[in-house]
Scaffold this motif. Structure first.
Motif, PDB file in Angstrom:
ATOM      1  N   GLU A  99      39.629  50.223  40.280  1.00 62.26           N
ATOM      2  CA  GLU A  99      41.027  50.248  39.860  1.00 62.26           C
ATOM      3  C   GLU A  99      41.997  50.212  41.044  1.00 62.26           C
ATOM      4  OE1 GLU A  99      41.547  52.547  35.858  1.00 62.26           O
ATOM      5  OE2 GLU A  99      40.201  53.743  37.118  1.00 62.26           O
ATOM      6  N   ASP A 100      41.459  50.220  42.262  1.00 60.81           N
ATOM      7  CA  ASP A 100      42.270  50.167  43.475  1.00 60.81           C
ATOM      8  C   ASP A 100      42.637  48.707  43.762  1.00 60.81           C
ATOM      9  OD1 ASP A 100      43.048  49.906  46.216  1.00 60.81           O
ATOM     10  OD2 ASP A 100      42.083  51.806  46.689  1.00 60.81           O
ATOM     11  N   VAL A 101      43.912  48.392  43.686  1.00 57.91           N
ATOM     12  CA  VAL A 101      44.382  47.012  43.853  1.00 57.91           C
ATOM     13  C   VAL A 101      43.991  46.461  45.221  1.00 57.91           C
ATOM     14  CG1 VAL A 101      46.422  45.532  43.944  1.00 57.91           C
ATOM     15  CG2 VAL A 101      46.286  47.359  42.248  1.00 57.91           C
ATOM     16  N   GLN A 102      44.159  47.262  46.249  1.00 55.00           N
ATOM     17  CA  GLN A 102      43.853  46.812  47.608  1.00 55.00           C
ATOM     18  C   GLN A 102      42.358  46.528  47.770  1.00 55.00           C
ATOM     19  OE1 GLN A 102      45.339  49.441  50.634  1.00 55.00           O
ATOM     20  NE2 GLN A 102      44.643  48.152  52.319  1.00 55.00           N
ATOM     21  N   ALA A 103      41.521  47.411  47.205  1.00 54.59           N
ATOM     22  CA  ALA A 103      40.077  47.209  47.301  1.00 54.59           C
ATOM     23  C   ALA A 103      39.669  45.933  46.565  1.00 54.59           C
ATOM     24  CB  ALA A 103      39.337  48.415  46.728  1.00 54.59           C
ATOM     25  N   ARG A 104      40.195  45.750  45.361  1.00 51.72           N
ATOM     26  CA  ARG A 104      39.862  44.537  44.615  1.00 51.72           C
ATOM     27  C   ARG A 104      40.297  43.285  45.362  1.00 51.72           C
ATOM     28  NH1 ARG A 104      42.329  46.850  40.324  1.00 51.72           N
ATOM     29  NH2 ARG A 104      43.863  45.155  40.214  1.00 51.72           N
ATOM     30  N   GLY A 105      41.446  43.363  45.999  1.00 53.11           N
ATOM     31  CA  GLY A 105      41.967  42.209  46.717  1.00 53.11           C
ATOM     32  C   GLY A 105      41.028  41.726  47.803  1.00 53.11           C
ATOM     33  N   LYS A 106      40.378  42.649  48.519  1.00 58.59           N
ATOM     34  CA  LYS A 106      39.417  42.270  49.560  1.00 58.59           C
ATOM     35  C   LYS A 106      38.279  41.442  48.973  1.00 58.59           C
ATOM     36  CE  LYS A 106      38.023  46.160  51.105  1.00 58.59           C
ATOM     37  NZ  LYS A 106      37.238  47.118  51.926  1.00 58.59           N
ATOM     38  N   PHE A 107      37.742  41.923  47.843  1.00 58.42           N
ATOM     39  CA  PHE A 107      36.607  41.230  47.224  1.00 58.42           C
ATOM     40  C   PHE A 107      37.035  39.893  46.637  1.00 58.42           C
ATOM     41  CE2 PHE A 107      35.096  45.506  47.615  1.00 58.42           C
ATOM     42  CZ  PHE A 107      33.716  45.391  47.779  1.00 58.42           C
ATOM     43  N   GLU A 108      38.213  39.858  46.042  1.00 60.76           N
ATOM     44  CA  GLU A 108      38.695  38.605  45.462  1.00 60.76           C
ATOM     45  C   GLU A 108      38.884  37.533  46.536  1.00 60.76           C
ATOM     46  OE1 GLU A 108      41.044  40.508  41.576  1.00 60.76           O
ATOM     47  OE2 GLU A 108      42.140  40.051  43.430  1.00 60.76           O
ATOM     48  N   ALA A 109      39.334  37.956  47.718  1.00 60.80           N
ATOM     49  CA  ALA A 109      39.553  37.005  48.811  1.00 60.80           C
ATOM     50  C   ALA A 109      38.239  36.383  49.283  1.00 60.80           C
ATOM     51  CB  ALA A 109      40.266  37.707  49.971  1.00 60.80           C
ATOM     52  N   ILE A 110      37.180  37.180  49.329  1.00 63.70           N
ATOM     53  CA  ILE A 110      35.873  36.689  49.782  1.00 63.70           C
ATOM     54  C   ILE A 110      35.146  35.945  48.669  1.00 63.70           C
ATOM     55  CG2 ILE A 110      33.576  37.398  50.587  1.00 63.70           C
ATOM     56  CD1 ILE A 110      35.629  37.637  52.762  1.00 63.70           C
ATOM     57  N   TRP A 111      35.215  36.472  47.459  1.00 64.84           N
ATOM     58  CA  TRP A 111      34.452  35.901  46.348  1.00 64.84           C
ATOM     59  C   TRP A 111      35.153  34.710  45.692  1.00 64.84           C
ATOM     60  CZ3 TRP A 111      32.856  41.131  43.620  1.00 64.84           C
ATOM     61  CH2 TRP A 111      31.881  41.762  44.401  1.00 64.84           C
ATOM     62  N   GLY A 112      36.477  34.647  45.853  1.00 66.92           N
ATOM     63  CA  GLY A 112      37.213  33.541  45.269  1.00 66.92           C
ATOM     64  C   GLY A 112      37.363  33.606  43.767  1.00 66.92           C
ATOM     65  N   VAL A 113      37.218  34.787  43.193  1.00 68.97           N
ATOM     66  CA  VAL A 113      37.420  34.982  41.751  1.00 68.97           C
ATOM     67  C   VAL A 113      38.197  36.276  41.536  1.00 68.97           C
ATOM     68  CG1 VAL A 113      35.324  33.754  41.059  1.00 68.97           C
ATOM     69  CG2 VAL A 113      35.228  36.212  41.504  1.00 68.97           C
ATOM     70  N   GLU A 114      38.752  36.421  40.342  1.00 68.85           N
ATOM     71  CA  GLU A 114      39.464  37.650  39.998  1.00 68.85           C
ATOM     72  C   GLU A 114      38.459  38.717  39.585  1.00 68.85           C
ATOM     73  OE1 GLU A 114      42.791  39.217  36.757  1.00 68.85           O
ATOM     74  OE2 GLU A 114      42.581  37.076  37.181  1.00 68.85           O
ATOM     75  N   VAL A 115      38.612  39.914  40.136  1.00 73.14           N
ATOM     76  CA  VAL A 115      37.744  41.044  39.781  1.00 73.14           C
ATOM     77  C   VAL A 115      38.430  41.848  38.682  1.00 73.14           C
ATOM     78  CG1 VAL A 115      36.656  43.162  40.617  1.00 73.14           C
ATOM     79  CG2 VAL A 115      36.762  41.146  42.102  1.00 73.14           C
ATOM     80  N   PRO A 116      37.745  42.120  37.567  1.00 72.95           N
ATOM     81  CA  PRO A 116      38.371  42.905  36.488  1.00 72.95           C
ATOM     82  C   PRO A 116      38.882  44.243  36.999  1.00 72.95           C
ATOM     83  CG  PRO A 116      36.302  41.962  35.746  1.00 72.95           C
ATOM     84  CD  PRO A 116      36.371  41.700  37.224  1.00 72.95           C
ATOM     85  N   ALA A 117      40.062  44.629  36.523  1.00 74.43           N
ATOM     86  CA  ALA A 117      40.701  45.864  37.001  1.00 74.43           C
ATOM     87  C   ALA A 117      40.220  47.099  36.252  1.00 74.43           C
ATOM     88  CB  ALA A 117      42.220  45.743  36.878  1.00 74.43           C
ATOM     89  N   GLU A 118      39.567  46.905  35.116  1.00 72.41           N
ATOM     90  CA  GLU A 118      39.123  48.030  34.302  1.00 72.41           C
ATOM     91  C   GLU A 118      37.639  48.313  34.548  1.00 72.41           C
ATOM     92  OE1 GLU A 118      41.083  49.881  32.312  1.00 72.41           O
ATOM     93  OE2 GLU A 118      42.761  48.696  33.084  1.00 72.41           O
ATOM     94  N   PRO A 119      37.244  49.586  34.566  1.00 68.90           N
ATOM     95  CA  PRO A 119      35.824  49.907  34.717  1.00 68.90           C
ATOM     96  C   PRO A 119      35.001  49.327  33.578  1.00 68.90           C
ATOM     97  CG  PRO A 119      37.186  51.866  35.045  1.00 68.90           C
ATOM     98  CD  PRO A 119      38.093  50.790  34.523  1.00 68.90           C
TER      99      PRO A 119
END
Length: 490
Positions: free
Chosen positions: A161-181
């Motif tokens: 649920e951490d926006v900054q943490a998700r952003g790191k993974f999205e930048a490397i993976w090139g896809v949107e990471v779901p924000a909900e557990p």
């Protein structure tokens, strides 16, 4: 060494003192120990004042847990509880170690929190030789959690649920990471029952035999539209599957890493080729991604690990070269010049605490097991492991062992006399969910009224037909350790 266990296990026989606690009364014992430490003036007051918060709330929460009440609920003599409390509080160093006997309860998380409070009371945390030690049931359970095999965490225990943490993974993976557990396993079965989850991909797990209330679980699995199983054996779950991917055995047929209970990451090296059509897990996943239109190539285990190091700060300094040359490293290891971390939480002893602040005391209240003893079900059954076998027996059942007992019900000889049951008799065990038939053996490890079975032999007698699927709302872990039963001679 104190051993706290309803059974006089082989480990308990090594101990100086065995506390034969009643099943499901762990919080009552911990709260009684905490109250005694406070009442006896044994609190590490400097540590509590500097490194913790909410002590007064905890003190009020355990006030009712006198030694007398603790004895009444736990079955452990008050004098023994007092002795443990004083020895733990006054020891130069002390550790609390636990396994599934603490966590496989409908309040397993609260059981752990109650133990954490004892470490905070005494300062037995964050320094060499003292600590809180969850012992994993098999190798690399820790590594699974580290890699994000939790519904609310990304690799490196970063909150999804951490926006900054998700952003790191999205930048490397090139896809949107779901924000909900996502859903943990207990919620997944509820979703199956509601018709919300209709397909399942199972890797290296056998829920058709390992989950509580297995008759209900098998019905849910049988109703699914589609199941894929990836495993090294044709398990009972694989027999229900639409597609089975034969996988390589990770300990001998794959490259990669394994992480132990002490957070030590070590290299696993491929020794032999997988047999037949079996393929490495990573190879299977890469091929599946390609077929689904998202080919990411066929990365090596080291390339995947290096991607992890980019994304998980606590693994950043663990190159394959270092893991090889240094024989493993303990996380957190944030840089290539970092030696790894011998023990956790040393920051609690810093003169100025970091921004995360002091460690909180969290009062927890004892509740009895949710499967109560009654006139119809007057006997307590608890389940666990045996040394010679492994989980549902898929891997170990094909090999003989001179110490294997098979599917048996263990009882004490006194109960056998009272119930007119002789060793070797076959009995019918019934719970509120089902019934099985097994032979009986006598053991000196049990007290009257307590019985024991392993879950290693479900093809002979599936004890998880008896266990209930009530689960801890904080962790999703089912209640495996406290089942109410009755026993009848066949």
């Amino acid at each position: 060494m104190y051993a706290v266990d309803p059974r006089l296990t082989s480990s308990a026989k090594f101990a100086d003192v065995w506390l034969g606690i009643d099943v499901g009364s762990d919080i009552a014992l911990a709260n009684t120990i905490g109250r005694e430490i406070i009442a006896a003036g044994l609190v590490n007051e400097a540590f509590v004042a500097h490194s913790t918060m909410d002590f007064e709330a905890y003190k009020a929460g355990v006030e009712e847990w006198t030694l007398e009440r603790g004895e009444q609920v736990t079955g452990v003599p008050a004098e023994i509880i007092k002795q443990l409390a004083h020895d733990y509080a006054t020891a130069e160093t002390a550790q609390i170690c636990w396994t599934l006997g603490i966590t496989e309860h409908q309040n397993g998380t609260d059981n752990v929190i109650a133990l954490i409070s004892l470490a905070l009371l005494t300062g037995h945390v964050g320094r060499y030789g003292s600590g809180l030690v969850p012992i994993r049931g098999q190798n690399n359970v820790q590594g699974g959690g580290d890699m994000g095999a939790l519904p609310n965490k990304l690799p490196g225990f970063q909150d999804i649920e951490d926006v900054q943490a998700r952003g790191k993974f999205e930048a490397i993976w090139g896809v949107e990471v779901p924000a909900e557990p996502g859903k943990h396993i207990s919620l997944m079965f509820e979703a199956m029952e509601a018709g919300e989850l209709t397909a399942l991909y199972v890797i290296g797990e056998n829920p058709a035999q390992s989950e509580a209330d297995t008759a209900h679980v098998r019905k849910l699995l049988g109703d699914l539209a589609f199941i894929v199983v990836q495993d090294i054996f044709l398990t009972a779950t694989a027999e229900l599957a639409d597609v089975v991917f034969p996988a390589a055995a990770g300990w001998a047929e794959s490259d990669g890493t394994s992480t132990s209970s002490e957070r030590r990451v070590q290299r696993i090296r491929k020794a032999i080729e997988p047999p037949g059509q079996a393929r490495d897990d990573l190879d299977i996943l890469s091929a599946l991604a390609e077929k689904m239109g998202h080919g990411w190539g066929y990365p090596t285990a080291e390339q995947v690990w290096d991607e992890l190091r980019l994304l998980s700060p606590m693994h950043a300094g663990m190159s394959y070269e270092r893991l090889e040359s240094e024989g493993g490293l303990q996380w957190p290891c944030p840089s290539l010049d970092h030696p790894g971390t011998l023990f956790l939480h040393s920051w609690l002893w810093d003169e100025v605490l970091p921004p995360r602040g002091p460690a909180p005391f969290i009062p927890v209240q004892w509740v009895p097991p949710v499967d109560p003893l009654s006139e119809d079900f007057p006997i307590r059954l608890t389940t666990g492991r045996a040394l010679d076998s492994y989980n549902t027996g898929v891997q170990s059942g094909g090999y003989r062992s001179p110490i294997r007992k098979g599917a048996v019900l263990e009882i004490c000889e006194e109960d056998g006399t009272n119930w007119d049951i002789r060793e070797g008799d076959t009995v019918k065990i019934s719970s509120r969910r089902g019934a099985i038939e097994v032979p009986v053996i006598f053991t000196d490890s049990l007290r009257p009224g307590l019985t024991f079975m392993t879950f290693h032999h479900p093809d002979e007698a599936d004890v998880n037909q008896l266990t209930l699927d009530a689960w801890d709302p904080k962790s999703g872990t089912a209640e495996f350790k406290a089942t109410a039963i009755r026993i009848e001679k066949v």
